[in-house]
Write a protein that holds these residues in place. Structure first.
Motif, PDB file in Angstrom:
ATOM      1  N   HIS B 370       0.692  -1.007  -0.225  1.00  0.00           N
ATOM      2  CA  HIS B 370      -0.076  -0.091   0.033  1.00  0.00           C
ATOM      3  C   HIS B 370       1.033   1.295   0.052  1.00  0.00           C
ATOM      4  O   HIS B 370       0.752   2.151   0.751  1.00  0.00           O
ATOM      5  CB  HIS B 370      -0.849   0.041   1.296  1.00  0.00           C
ATOM      6  CG  HIS B 370      -1.839  -1.113   1.220  1.00  0.00           C
ATOM      7  ND1 HIS B 370      -2.920  -1.380   0.610  1.00  0.00           N
ATOM      8  CD2 HIS B 370      -1.727  -2.276   1.819  1.00  0.00           C
ATOM      9  CE1 HIS B 370      -3.620  -2.607   0.909  1.00  0.00           C
ATOM     10  NE2 HIS B 370      -2.997  -3.068   1.599  1.00  0.00           N
ATOM     11  N   LEU B 371       1.883   1.208  -0.900  1.00  0.00           N
ATOM     12  CA  LEU B 371       2.709   2.464  -1.149  1.00  0.00           C
ATOM     13  C   LEU B 371       2.300   3.294  -2.208  1.00  0.00           C
ATOM     14  O   LEU B 371       2.141   2.279  -3.311  1.00  0.00           O
ATOM     15  CB  LEU B 371       4.237   2.002  -0.944  1.00  0.00           C
ATOM     16  CG  LEU B 371       4.930   1.623   0.507  1.00  0.00           C
ATOM     17  CD1 LEU B 371       6.102   1.035   0.279  1.00  0.00           C
ATOM     18  CD2 LEU B 371       5.068   2.729   1.358  1.00  0.00           C
ATOM     19  N   MET B 372       2.324   4.401  -2.161  1.00  0.00           N
ATOM     20  CA  MET B 372       1.690   5.158  -3.513  1.00  0.00           C
ATOM     21  C   MET B 372       3.152   5.294  -4.194  1.00  0.00           C
ATOM     22  O   MET B 372       4.283   5.447  -3.669  1.00  0.00           O
ATOM     23  CB  MET B 372       1.454   6.670  -2.873  1.00  0.00           C
ATOM     24  CG  MET B 372       0.934   7.553  -3.929  1.00  0.00           C
ATOM     25  SD  MET B 372      -0.171   8.856  -3.604  1.00  0.00           S
ATOM     26  CE  MET B 372       1.246   9.987  -2.912  1.00  0.00           C
ATOM     27  N   THR B 373       3.097   5.433  -5.571  1.00  0.00           N
ATOM     28  CA  THR B 373       4.102   5.151  -6.584  1.00  0.00           C
ATOM     29  C   THR B 373       4.229   6.606  -6.962  1.00  0.00           C
ATOM     30  O   THR B 373       3.404   7.636  -6.894  1.00  0.00           O
ATOM     31  CB  THR B 373       3.870   4.217  -7.821  1.00  0.00           C
ATOM     32  OG1 THR B 373       2.620   4.831  -8.418  1.00  0.00           O
ATOM     33  CG2 THR B 373       3.468   3.035  -7.290  1.00  0.00           C
ATOM     34  N   LYS B 374       5.336   6.845  -7.696  1.00  0.00           N
ATOM     35  CA  LYS B 374       5.523   8.300  -8.375  1.00  0.00           C
ATOM     36  C   LYS B 374       4.531   8.575  -9.106  1.00  0.00           C
ATOM     37  O   LYS B 374       4.119   9.777  -9.443  1.00  0.00           O
ATOM     38  CB  LYS B 374       6.915   8.311  -9.066  1.00  0.00           C
ATOM     39  CG  LYS B 374       7.580   9.426  -9.386  1.00  0.00           C
ATOM     40  CD  LYS B 374       8.926   9.156 -10.191  1.00  0.00           C
ATOM     41  CE  LYS B 374       9.435  10.517 -10.563  1.00  0.00           C
ATOM     42  NZ  LYS B 374      10.546  10.375 -11.332  1.00  0.00           N
ATOM     43  N   GLU B 375       3.999   7.517  -9.995  1.00  0.00           N
ATOM     44  CA  GLU B 375       2.991   7.760 -10.992  1.00  0.00           C
ATOM     45  C   GLU B 375       1.598   8.160 -10.418  1.00  0.00           C
ATOM     46  O   GLU B 375       0.962   9.201 -10.893  1.00  0.00           O
ATOM     47  CB  GLU B 375       2.867   6.699 -12.138  1.00  0.00           C
ATOM     48  CG  GLU B 375       3.930   6.367 -12.781  1.00  0.00           C
ATOM     49  CD  GLU B 375       5.235   5.941 -12.179  1.00  0.00           C
ATOM     50  OE1 GLU B 375       5.196   5.122 -11.044  1.00  0.00           O
ATOM     51  OE2 GLU B 375       6.296   6.191 -12.481  1.00  0.00           O
ATOM     52  N   GLU B 376       1.491   7.531  -9.386  1.00  0.00           N
ATOM     53  CA  GLU B 376       0.168   7.931  -8.686  1.00  0.00           C
ATOM     54  C   GLU B 376       0.106   9.378  -8.181  1.00  0.00           C
ATOM     55  O   GLU B 376      -0.821   9.979  -8.074  1.00  0.00           O
ATOM     56  CB  GLU B 376      -0.262   6.906  -7.634  1.00  0.00           C
ATOM     57  CG  GLU B 376      -0.686   5.678  -7.977  1.00  0.00           C
ATOM     58  CD  GLU B 376      -0.331   4.335  -6.966  1.00  0.00           C
ATOM     59  OE1 GLU B 376      -1.245   3.280  -7.393  1.00  0.00           O
ATOM     60  OE2 GLU B 376       0.018   4.426  -6.218  1.00  0.00           O
ATOM     61  N   LEU B 377       1.191   9.758  -7.482  1.00  0.00           N
ATOM     62  CA  LEU B 377       1.489  11.091  -7.098  1.00  0.00           C
ATOM     63  C   LEU B 377       1.473  12.017  -8.051  1.00  0.00           C
ATOM     64  O   LEU B 377       0.743  13.231  -7.932  1.00  0.00           O
ATOM     65  CB  LEU B 377       2.784  11.243  -6.213  1.00  0.00           C
ATOM     66  CG  LEU B 377       3.121  12.646  -5.543  1.00  0.00           C
ATOM     67  CD1 LEU B 377       2.035  12.968  -4.541  1.00  0.00           C
ATOM     68  CD2 LEU B 377       4.445  12.632  -5.094  1.00  0.00           C
ATOM     69  N   GLY B 378       2.056  11.720  -9.497  1.00  0.00           N
ATOM     70  CA  GLY B 378       1.736  12.429 -10.462  1.00  0.00           C
ATOM     71  C   GLY B 378       2.585  13.995 -10.224  1.00  0.00           C
ATOM     72  O   GLY B 378       3.474  14.087  -9.465  1.00  0.00           O
ATOM     73  N   ASN B 379       1.848  15.209 -10.509  1.00  0.00           N
ATOM     74  CA  ASN B 379       2.378  16.478 -10.220  1.00  0.00           C
ATOM     75  C   ASN B 379       1.913  16.955  -9.106  1.00  0.00           C
ATOM     76  O   ASN B 379       2.182  18.143  -8.450  1.00  0.00           O
ATOM     77  CB  ASN B 379       2.160  17.424 -11.541  1.00  0.00           C
ATOM     78  CG  ASN B 379       2.746  16.840 -12.626  1.00  0.00           C
ATOM     79  OD1 ASN B 379       3.961  16.546 -12.531  1.00  0.00           O
ATOM     80  ND2 ASN B 379       2.118  16.836 -13.682  1.00  0.00           N
ATOM     81  N   GLU B 380       1.046  16.297  -8.388  1.00  0.00           N
ATOM     82  CA  GLU B 380       0.551  16.687  -6.952  1.00  0.00           C
ATOM     83  C   GLU B 380       1.885  16.898  -5.913  1.00  0.00           C
ATOM     84  O   GLU B 380       2.710  16.013  -5.918  1.00  0.00           O
ATOM     85  CB  GLU B 380      -0.445  15.790  -6.550  1.00  0.00           C
ATOM     86  CG  GLU B 380      -1.461  16.334  -5.858  1.00  0.00           C
ATOM     87  CD  GLU B 380      -2.446  15.500  -5.157  1.00  0.00           C
ATOM     88  OE1 GLU B 380      -2.817  15.221  -3.923  1.00  0.00           O
ATOM     89  OE2 GLU B 380      -2.899  14.506  -5.989  1.00  0.00           O
ATOM     90  N   GLU B 381       1.592  17.880  -5.289  1.00  0.00           N
ATOM     91  CA  GLU B 381       2.406  18.084  -3.903  1.00  0.00           C
ATOM     92  C   GLU B 381       2.222  17.174  -2.977  1.00  0.00           C
ATOM     93  O   GLU B 381       1.130  16.800  -2.706  1.00  0.00           O
ATOM     94  CB  GLU B 381       2.301  19.442  -3.435  1.00  0.00           C
ATOM     95  CG  GLU B 381       3.044  19.749  -2.284  1.00  0.00           C
ATOM     96  CD  GLU B 381       2.828  21.154  -1.740  1.00  0.00           C
ATOM     97  OE1 GLU B 381       3.784  21.777  -1.039  1.00  0.00           O
ATOM     98  OE2 GLU B 381       1.474  21.650  -1.862  1.00  0.00           O
ATOM     99  N   TYR B 382       3.292  16.184  -2.376  1.00  0.00           N
ATOM    100  CA  TYR B 382       2.938  15.083  -1.479  1.00  0.00           C
ATOM    101  C   TYR B 382       2.580  15.800  -0.003  1.00  0.00           C
ATOM    102  O   TYR B 382       3.486  16.624   0.576  1.00  0.00           O
ATOM    103  CB  TYR B 382       4.128  14.192  -1.253  1.00  0.00           C
ATOM    104  CG  TYR B 382       4.057  13.026  -0.453  1.00  0.00           C
ATOM    105  CD1 TYR B 382       2.973  12.261  -0.529  1.00  0.00           C
ATOM    106  CD2 TYR B 382       4.744  13.183   0.815  1.00  0.00           C
ATOM    107  CE1 TYR B 382       2.751  11.311   0.175  1.00  0.00           C
ATOM    108  CE2 TYR B 382       4.542  11.999   1.725  1.00  0.00           C
ATOM    109  CZ  TYR B 382       3.480  11.219   1.438  1.00  0.00           C
ATOM    110  OH  TYR B 382       3.174  10.202   2.344  1.00  0.00           O
ATOM    111  N   LYS B 383       1.617  15.135   0.436  1.00  0.00           N
ATOM    112  CA  LYS B 383       1.397  15.666   1.905  1.00  0.00           C
ATOM    113  C   LYS B 383       1.140  14.413   2.680  1.00  0.00           C
ATOM    114  O   LYS B 383       0.234  13.467   2.616  1.00  0.00           O
ATOM    115  CB  LYS B 383       0.062  16.433   1.824  1.00  0.00           C
ATOM    116  CG  LYS B 383      -0.025  17.751   1.157  1.00  0.00           C
ATOM    117  CD  LYS B 383      -1.544  18.176   1.061  1.00  0.00           C
ATOM    118  CE  LYS B 383      -1.571  19.507   0.262  1.00  0.00           C
ATOM    119  NZ  LYS B 383      -2.773  19.766  -0.058  1.00  0.00           N
TER     120      LYS B 383
END
Lengths: 287, 558
Positions: B370-383
């Motif tokens: 259940h780890l988010m990937t770089k692709e899933e994060l996309g250009n969104e700022e990580y929080k």
């Protein structure tokens, strides 16, 4: 050099005006910039105290732990991902009182990390009680008749238990601070750095002027930091005759990760590939 | 039809090794086995014993009566002879001066000397045992060859044969069919489960009865390329585990009650930082140092209420060595999925109860990170603490995605993981964390039920009481009573569906626990308002066996 501004945090800084921590924060950012480390490659680990707020004021990864417990997670992080630069910022209470046992064994374990102690000889966050480094006899907001306990000779302690990089610097000398931090971060192993840092609110003895008048840099002498016996003598030097700043002791040692072939040569632990079926062979022990 | 053997003697005489050898041989022959250990907190001397119960039908508890005692010293005869059933025998060395008609004096020391290995006396006894129960010495040699160096294996096998030839067959026992099975205790099962579940980092401080989890993992660490670190104290263990988990590896620690006590501040820290961890508490009797090598189920209240403040957690009690493996793999998945602490409760009884079970099915085990990937994060700022509907803010590994910074914070914090004093943020963050409980409730497993469909008496137990209660229920129903039992594995959140179902029809609800205050009964009362009518409790440090549960239900409840 990367632009130092990338490390700026938007957080409002809650330290007192004139606090020695500003110099440390400024020096840390400068150090990371000069070392061309990107924010995501660095983890600032902290405990609790005024020093424990450092991670909030710098734009990197951050791990704010419990009081006195910054050393164990810092080791866990580095062991799990050897590609990260792990830097602890922790006060003298965090490092030398509540965290004493972890410091001792952290040095023995020798994971590659940099432990920066905001050394102000008083407790700031809890408003002015003696710390393990407060001078004997010094009056505080708790020790009204004067501190009855001898101060810990922190650097002597670190050398005696086998720390391979032991240094002291001063928050009022940015150039020296940056040079020392850089050397500490580049050192492979547990690097301990005491940063003299006046607490303007609660320590009326060890002021900016107190430190300024007494520090002298070891670079200006012919001091050899690789001689352990001389280093122990140097670590005991403290007082009106001078307080040495610079690398007190340095020894190349095998780090924790160096001792484990698959971590030394293989990928970081976080990149280990594993399938449950890989463990099936271990069941043979029970047939 | 089953047999019960006891091997007893002073610490240091090799009782443990002998028990494992006999158990392994019987396991390969196809017997069902349940073996338990009773030992003192000392390295030499005292009185220790292993009990092995085996037969052609499944066994899941120890048993009070004995058929054969292997006495390596006089005390063993004195302490246990009264438990010997009709026709039972005692095997002891010819030098043991105990007087009992049932003793078969065996020249154990002399035969051992004759084969040139003074430490092979136990194998002489094992040989005699196998003859007495009418077993062949098939498999014996191969097990010795695996367990010992070649020369030692040879002398032990010679010693075994000498013992075998010296005595006569006593019992006619049914012979089993060979079957695929393994012989394992729950501590090893937890270690194996952790390995299968993809553990990367383990830190612990040795503490009975949890230590063998670390030992087992340590034996496999180089091969599995994981890190097993013995640390300076339990505070370091838990905090190091939290750091490693933050960085992105599956991490676990194990301890017993006293060590868990030292970890408690960090358990609370887990709650606010939402760093997934698995913590194993192998319980022993307290308070304080208590009985280091004995058993109790008295940490339930403690782990349930451990940690200041309010935060979600999950508590799973393991029931036996089969369950312990699968629950450990499940614990890792749940910890990662909900970013919570999963506490596994076991105890000394399970830690040292070695039993035959079907081989683990590794194809049933999954690793869900259940780890988010770089692709899933996309250009969104990580929080790190993004407020989301289900409360589970996506996790990433620090250092893996440029410009995405992972900040965890012991203080109350905003969605970026920055310290805050805002009342509004505080409330929303606390709500976000507690929302994870809603998801967890959907994951919980109902207790196991066995017995008649509409029982008059409902026994309620948890964890290690599974085996003894299960057997007791069968015996009670064979006697014509109307009994059922619910055995809880998942304890928090507490599953309540079957409790309500069977609780409504039963006339008497009885909790059967290894503690002095009825902690599960209290938890049930707290969570459901259901009051239990009677308690069967034991807190003398020795697990109730199925016969004890059976007898106490008859005396106190029926």
């Amino acid at each position: 050099m990367v632009d130092v501004k990338i490390y700026d945090s938007k957080d409002e800084i809650a330290w007192c005006p004139g606090c020695g921590n500003f110099g440390i924060l400024d020096g840390l950012k400068q150090t990371l910039a000069e070392m061309e480390l990107k924010p995501h490659e660095v983890v600032i680990v902290s405990g609790i105290g005024q020093a424990g707020k450092t991670h909030n004021y710098i734009n990197t990864n951050g791990y704010n732990g419990l009081h006195g417990r910054a050393v164990p997670p810092a080791q866990g992080i580095k062991i799990a991902n050897k590609d990260l630069k792990v830097i602890l910022h922790s006060g003298d209470g965090d490092s030398y009182a509540e965290g004493g046992n972890h410091l001792l064994h952290g040095i023995r374990r020798n994971v590659d990390l940099t432990h920066v102690v905001h050394f102000n000889q008083i407790y700031g966050l809890t408003k002015g009680q003696a710390s393990p480094t407060t001078a004997r006899g010094q009056k505080t907001n708790m020790q009204f008749d004067g501190n009855k306990t001898d101060p810990l000779q922190t650097l002597l302690f670190a050398i005696s238990v086998g720390c391979g990089f032991v240094a002291r610097t001063f928050s009022g000398d940015k150039e020296h601070l940056v040079k020392t931090l850089k050397e500490a971060i580049n050192y492979k192993g547990y690097a301990l750095v005491d940063v003299l840092q006046p607490c303007v609110a609660f320590n009326r003895v060890n002021t900016f002027k107190y430190y300024k008048d007494r520090v002298y840099t070891l670079d200006s002498t012919d001091y050899d930091p690789t001689n352990k016996v001389e280093a122990m003598k140097k670590a005991m030097e403290w007082g009106d005759d001078g307080i040495p700043i610079g690398v007190i002791y340095r020894e190349e040692k095998e780090t924790y990760i160096d001792k484990i072939s698959y971590l030394r040569e293989g990928p970081a632990l976080v990149d280990r590939m594993w399938n449950p079926e890989d463990a099936k062979k271990y069941m043979e022990d029970y047939r | 039809m089953e047999n019960n053997i006891l091997i007893g003697g002073a610490a240091g005489l090799g009782i443990d090794t002998l028990g494992i050898l006999i158990g392994k041989i019987l396991c390969r022959k196809g017997y069902f086995i349940h073996s338990t250990k009773d030992f003192m907190s000392r390295i030499r001397g005292g009185h220790n014993f292993t009990q092995i119960r085996f037969g052609v039908e499944p066994v899941c508890s120890h048993w009070p009566l004995l058929d054969c005692i292997i006495a390596l010293d006089k005390e063993t005869v004195e302490f246990h002879a009264e438990r010997l059933g009709e026709g039972g025998v005692i095997i002891c060395d010819e030098s043991v001066e105990a007087k009992d008609d049932r003793i078969i004096h065996l020249p154990m020391a002399r035969f051992a000397k004759e084969v040139g290995n003074n430490r092979a006396a136990g194998s002489v006894a094992a040989g005699a045992l196998f003859k007495i129960i009418g077993e062949s010495f098939d498999i014996v040699e191969e097990v010795f060859m695996e367990k010992f160096e070649k020369e030692t294996a040879h002398s032990n096998f010679e010693a075994f044969k000498k013992g075998y030839e010296f005595v006569e067959e006593v019992f006619k026992i049914n012979k089993p069919k060979k079957r695929e099975q393994i012989f394992i205790n729950s501590n090893d099962a937890i270690a194996l489960g952790a390995l299968a579940g993809g553990i990367g980092f383990f830190a612990s401080y040795p503490m009975a009865p949890s230590t063998s989890i670390m030992t087992k993992l340590s034996m496999k660490q180089d091969d599995a390329k994981i890190i097993v670190e013995q640390v300076e104290d339990e505070i370091s263990a838990i905090n190091m585990v939290l750091g490693a988990s933050y960085a992105g590896v599956r991490s676990m620690t194990s301890t017993s009650g006293g060590g868990y006590a030292l970890m408690v501040e960090a358990m609370s820290y887990q709650g606010i930082t939402e760093t997934p961890i698995v913590v194993v508490d192998v319980q022993r009797p307290g308070p304080a140092t208590g009985f280091p090598t004995r058993t109790e189920q008295a940490d339930l209240d403690f782990v349930l209420f451990s940690g200041h403040g309010e935060y979600p957690k999950m508590i799973i009690a393991v029931k036996n060595a089969e369950d312990a493996f699968y629950q450990t793999t499940r614990a890792f998945n749940l910890a990662d999925k909900y970013q919570v602490q999963v506490i596994i409760l076991s105890d000394q009884y399970l830690a040292d109860a070695t039993q035959t079970i079907p081989p683990y099915d590794f194809s049933r085990v999954t690793i869900e990170r259940h780890l988010m990937t770089k692709e899933e994060l996309g250009n969104e700022e990580y929080k790190r603490y993004k407020p989301v509907e289900n409360g589970i803010s996506p996790r990433i590994m620090p250092g893996k995605i440029e410009n995405a910074l992972v900040r965890v914070e012991s203080h109350e914090h905003n969605e970026y993981g920055h310290i805050t004093e805002s009342a509004e943020v505080r409330t929303s963050m606390q709500d976000k964390r507690m929302r994870k409980m809603e998801g967890l409730i959907n994951e919980i497993q109902e207790p196991d039920y066995f017995g008649v469909e509409s029982p008059e008496i409902l026994l309620i137990g948890w964890g290690s009481m599974y085996g003894p209660i299960k057997e007791a229920v069968n015996m009670l129903n064979e006697d014509g009573a109307s009994v059922g039992a619910l055995i809880f594995g998942d304890l928090y959140p507490l599953p309540t569906r079957l409790l309500k179902k069977y609780g409504e029809c039963a006339k008497k609800l009885v909790n059967v626990e290894m503690n002095s205050t009825g902690q599960l009964a209290r938890l049930i009362r707290q969570e459901t308002g259901i009051f239990l009518d009677h308690s069967i409790l034991n807190y003398n440090g020795r697990q109730m066996d199925s016969y004890t549960v059976y007898s106490r239900v008859k005396e106190e409840v029926l």
